[in-house]
Design an enzyme around this catalytic site. Structure first.
Site, mmCIF file in Angstrom:
data_model
loop_
_atom_site.group_PDB
_atom_site.id
_atom_site.type_symbol
_atom_site.label_atom_id
_atom_site.label_comp_id
_atom_site.label_asym_id
_atom_site.label_seq_id
_atom_site.Cartn_x
_atom_site.Cartn_y
_atom_site.Cartn_z
ATOM 1 N N GLY A 71 3.709 4.935 3.015
ATOM 2 C CA GLY A 71 4.946 4.783 3.782
ATOM 3 C C GLY A 71 4.728 4.426 5.245
ATOM 4 N N HIS A 96 -11.822 34.023 21.913
ATOM 5 C CA HIS A 96 -12.046 33.627 23.302
ATOM 6 C C HIS A 96 -13.319 32.787 23.377
ATOM 7 C CE1 HIS A 96 -12.220 33.881 27.666
ATOM 8 N NE2 HIS A 96 -13.509 34.172 27.541
ATOM 9 N N THR A 107 0.844 -1.198 0.000
ATOM 10 C CA THR A 107 0.000 0.000 0.000
ATOM 11 C C THR A 107 0.880 1.249 0.000
ATOM 12 O OG1 THR A 107 -0.076 -0.242 2.396
ATOM 13 C CG2 THR A 107 -2.005 -0.991 1.197
ATOM 14 N N ASP A 141 13.079 11.112 5.789
ATOM 15 C CA ASP A 141 13.833 10.481 6.878
ATOM 16 C C ASP A 141 15.207 9.982 6.438
ATOM 17 O OD1 ASP A 141 11.627 10.902 8.471
ATOM 18 O OD2 ASP A 141 11.344 8.798 9.026
HETATM 19 P P1 FAD Z 1 8.626 6.656 4.939
HETATM 20 O O1 FAD Z 1 7.299 7.100 5.399
HETATM 21 O O2 FAD Z 1 9.407 5.740 5.818
HETATM 22 O O3 FAD Z 1 8.381 5.989 3.526
HETATM 23 C C1 FAD Z 1 9.382 5.389 2.807
HETATM 24 C C2 FAD Z 1 8.761 4.350 1.902
HETATM 25 O O4 FAD Z 1 9.768 3.898 1.018
HETATM 26 C C3 FAD Z 1 8.262 3.114 2.634
HETATM 27 O O5 FAD Z 1 6.913 2.880 2.333
HETATM 28 C C4 FAD Z 1 9.143 1.976 2.104
HETATM 29 O O6 FAD Z 1 8.434 0.766 1.918
HETATM 30 C C5 FAD Z 1 9.575 2.538 0.774
HETATM 31 N N1 FAD Z 1 10.849 2.003 0.308
HETATM 32 C C6 FAD Z 1 12.019 1.917 0.975
HETATM 33 N N2 FAD Z 1 12.987 1.403 0.191
HETATM 34 C C7 FAD Z 1 12.407 1.172 -1.007
HETATM 35 C C8 FAD Z 1 12.886 0.664 -2.229
HETATM 36 N N3 FAD Z 1 14.155 0.314 -2.392
HETATM 37 N N4 FAD Z 1 12.006 0.543 -3.259
HETATM 38 C C9 FAD Z 1 10.704 0.907 -3.125
HETATM 39 N N5 FAD Z 1 10.217 1.408 -1.989
HETATM 40 C C10 FAD Z 1 11.045 1.545 -0.942
HETATM 41 N N6 FAD Z 1 5.877 11.821 12.196
HETATM 42 C C11 FAD Z 1 5.091 12.895 12.386
HETATM 43 O O7 FAD Z 1 5.368 13.966 11.833
HETATM 44 N N7 FAD Z 1 3.968 12.835 13.182
HETATM 45 C C12 FAD Z 1 3.626 11.698 13.822
HETATM 46 O O8 FAD Z 1 2.621 11.681 14.530
HETATM 47 C C13 FAD Z 1 4.448 10.560 13.660
HETATM 48 N N8 FAD Z 1 4.142 9.412 14.283
HETATM 49 C C14 FAD Z 1 4.941 8.305 14.093
HETATM 50 C C15 FAD Z 1 4.617 7.150 14.774
HETATM 51 C C16 FAD Z 1 5.392 6.024 14.613
HETATM 52 C C17 FAD Z 1 5.040 4.762 15.354
HETATM 53 C C18 FAD Z 1 6.508 6.056 13.724
HETATM 54 C C19 FAD Z 1 7.344 4.828 13.506
HETATM 55 C C20 FAD Z 1 6.833 7.213 13.056
HETATM 56 C C21 FAD Z 1 6.055 8.361 13.240
HETATM 57 N N9 FAD Z 1 6.356 9.554 12.608
HETATM 58 C C22 FAD Z 1 5.579 10.654 12.809
HETATM 59 C C23 FAD Z 1 7.506 9.682 11.697
HETATM 60 C C24 FAD Z 1 7.028 9.598 10.237
HETATM 61 O O9 FAD Z 1 6.367 8.373 10.033
HETATM 62 C C25 FAD Z 1 8.223 9.710 9.299
HETATM 63 O O10 FAD Z 1 8.960 10.880 9.584
HETATM 64 C C26 FAD Z 1 7.754 9.770 7.854
HETATM 65 O O11 FAD Z 1 7.004 8.617 7.513
HETATM 66 C C27 FAD Z 1 8.950 9.898 6.903
HETATM 67 O O12 FAD Z 1 8.490 9.934 5.596
HETATM 68 P P2 FAD Z 1 9.401 9.431 4.386
HETATM 69 O O13 FAD Z 1 8.581 9.666 3.172
HETATM 70 O O14 FAD Z 1 10.735 10.025 4.473
HETATM 71 O O15 FAD Z 1 9.603 7.874 4.619
#
Ligand code: FAD
Ligand code: NAI
Length: 464
Positions: free
Chosen positions: A42, A443, A39, A312
């Site tokens: 991320g 308020h 899905t 990230d």
């Molecule tokens: P990700 O969301 O990690 O997405 C990366 C995607 O890349 C993944 O779906 C992965 O499958 C895919 N991928 C990786 N390698 C490959 C590849 N080689 N080929 C194809 N696909 C690939 N942040 C907030 O701001 N607010 C919150 O409330 C919050 N709550 C969180 C709660 C939890 C439990 C966790 C673990 C994190 C939370 N975060 C929160 C942090 C937030 O989830 C991340 O900062 C955010 O998802 C980062 O986004 P991104 O797009 O960099 O990476």
């Protein structure tokens, strides 16, 4: 000029990647997005922000009913019980709806979803599943994964990471959380509210590293009042499975006598690290920094022309909204526009009750840089918080002593996550504390506490 299959290929469909892909397509670029998961959305939508907030919301309501807080408002519930399956069901529903929503947005914007794990073949060629595609620009948005604790194996039954902790099939008698950061306190709160005893083992001398010192101390007090047990300045040296649970051996971080703690479930939440597994980055010509992250310049370009990185996987706070903003900016830069993210104004929120939020500098950081003025206002003196029986917390505004420009704002309040948006906007516009103080706030709202804290910078709050 070489012909490419796509103008832009985004690797990873988290908040960074999916937003970059949609924005690139909106700007008229032929765009694809590769995602290894079944899905879209991320970490954030599947196993992070969204499911954790679904469990936080439901568990907060449960606790309000179970603790008698609702009865005190005249809302009497004669018989109540926890239906954990239904609670998990609504979490899964929220995830399904939102991940499905991204699929709809991809179709609407004509972003092609390439299903499978992407691996570089060269700087412009990537294999995804059984396809090999080329792209003029490649955006790496592969996110992060859990930092493992050496010697402690995650089995998602007894020793879990955040993903396992979201899905526990029953409330553990004793949950021991390793790491007093955001995940530890949010997911610890979920299970504490549902009846678990929760002990947090934190290596440092205080929880929530990176936040304002006073906020960290106050948060600690509030969580203790809620029944959390903290073992600060403590390290875990061993986790052994025993019976249906585990026994942790802990000792003072500085060294000293060891003790053991029995747990039904252990949550390992000691941070996350950049994820580049399986990407075959060496074939792209990109090297990682010492922390395993991809270094970028101000425009989100890497050292290899045509390869960009966001979210990230690059240095900076690991937050969904930061990743999203970088996604928009990188797409605009690729399209020849000017995409900018102000990394000095990224709000952070811990979605506990009360919420804990901050933007800009901590008081400690601000004082290191020069003279500051600080204004504080307690939520106890805010009429709405008082009416809602939410006395805990305060707002703190930190301003430069000479220019009065706001350098940082910190809030502990039931709706601090919503309140912090106005502080971020004020800072983005270069506001002074006086600007905030002279802005009319509705308020009765919790946000009036921000106005009063800004007035307190000048020493003149009204309601204190
Ligand atoms: P990700 O969301 O990690 O997405 C990366 C995607 O890349 C993944 O779906 C992965 O499958 C895919 N991928 C990786 N390698 C490959 C590849 N080689 N080929 C194809 N696909 C690939 N942040 C907030 O701001 N607010 C919150 O409330 C919050 N709550 C969180 C709660 C939890 C439990 C966790 C673990 C994190 C939370 N975060 C929160 C942090 C937030 O989830 C991340 O900062 C955010 O998802 C980062 O986004 P991104 O797009 O960099 O990476
Ligand atoms: P974190 O970095 O917030 O906290 C980890 C904690 O573990 C720190 O306090 C650290 O000192 C401690 N620690 C490290 N090693 C330890 C050890 N060996 N023993 C005991 N304690 C140890 O990381 P966390 O909570 O895992 O979250 C990961 C990331 O996910 C965060 O960077 C955060 O940005 C993001 N996130 C954001 C949320 C939000 O915005 N509300 C919610 C959840 C996660």
């Amino acid at each position: 000029m070489a012909d490419y299959d796509f103008d832009v290929l985004v690797i990873g469909a988290g908040p960074g990647g999916y937003v970059a892909a949609i924005r690139a397509a909106q700007l008229g670029l032929k765009t694809a997005c590769a995602e290894a998961r079944e899905t879209l959305g991320g970490t954030c939508l599947n196993v992070g922000c969204i499911p954790s907030k679904a469990m936080l919301h439901a568990s907060e309501l449960f606790q309000e009913a179970a603790s008698g807080a609702l009865a005190k408002l005249g809302v009497k519930i004669d018989q109540m019980s926890l239906d954990l399956d239904t609670m998990h069901g609504q979490r899964r529903d929220a995830v399904n709806q939102l991940t499905g929503g991204i699929e709809y947005l991809f179709k609407k914007n004509k972003v092609e979803w390439l299903k499978g794990r992407a691996a570089f073949q060269d700087a412009h060629t990537v294999a995804v599943g059984n396809r090999t595609v080329t792209a003029k620009n490649i955006v790496i948005a592969t996110g992060s994964t859990v930092t493992p604790l050496p010697g402690v194996e995650i089995d998602q039954q007894v020793v879990v990471d955040s993903t396992g902790a979201l899905e526990l099939p029953k409330v553990p008698g004793h949950l021991v959380v390793i790491g007093g950061g955001v995940i530890g306190l949010e997911l610890g709160s979920v299970w504490r509210r549902l009846g678990a005893k929760v002990t947090v083992v934190e290596y440092l001398d205080q929880v929530l590293p990176g936040m304002d010192g006073e906020v960290r101390k106050e948060a600690n007090k509030i969580f203790k009042k809620q029944g959390f047990e903290f073992k600060l300045s403590t390290k875990v040296t061993k986790v052994e499975r025993q019976g249906g649970g585990a026994v942790l051996t802990v000792e003072p971080a500085a060294g000293g006598a060891a003790e053991t703690i029995e747990a039904d479930v252990v949550l390992v939440a000691i941070g996350r690290r950049a994820n580049t597994d399986g990407l075959a980055l060496d074939k792209s010509g990109l090297a990682l920094n010492q922390r395993g992250q991809i270094e970028i310049d101000h425009d989100f370009g890497t050292q290899v022309p045509g390869i960009w990185a966001i979210g990230d996987v690059v240095p900076g706070p690991m937050l969904a909204h930061k990743a999203e903003d970088e996604g928009i900016a990188v797409a605009e830069n690729i399209a020849g526009l000017t995409g900018i993210v102000n990394h000095d104004v990224i709000p952070g929120v811990v979605y506990t009750a009360p919420e804990i939020a901050g933007v800009g500098l901590t008081e400690e950081q601000a004082r290191e840089r020069g003279k500051v003025k600080v204004g504080k206002f307690p939520m106890l003196a805010n009429s709405r918080a008082k009416t809602n029986h939410e006395p805990d917390g305060f707002v703190k505004v930190i301003a430069d002593a000479d220019s009065d420009r706001v350098l940082g704002v910190w809030c502990i309040a039931s709706v601090a996550g919503t309140m912090i948006a106005q502080a971020a906007q004020a800072m983005e516009f270069g506001a002074t504390s006086e600007d905030i103080a002279y802005t009319c706030h509705a308020h009765p709202t919790h946000s009036e506490a921000i106005k009063e804290a800004a007035m307190a910078v000048q020493g003149k709050p009204i309601h204190m």
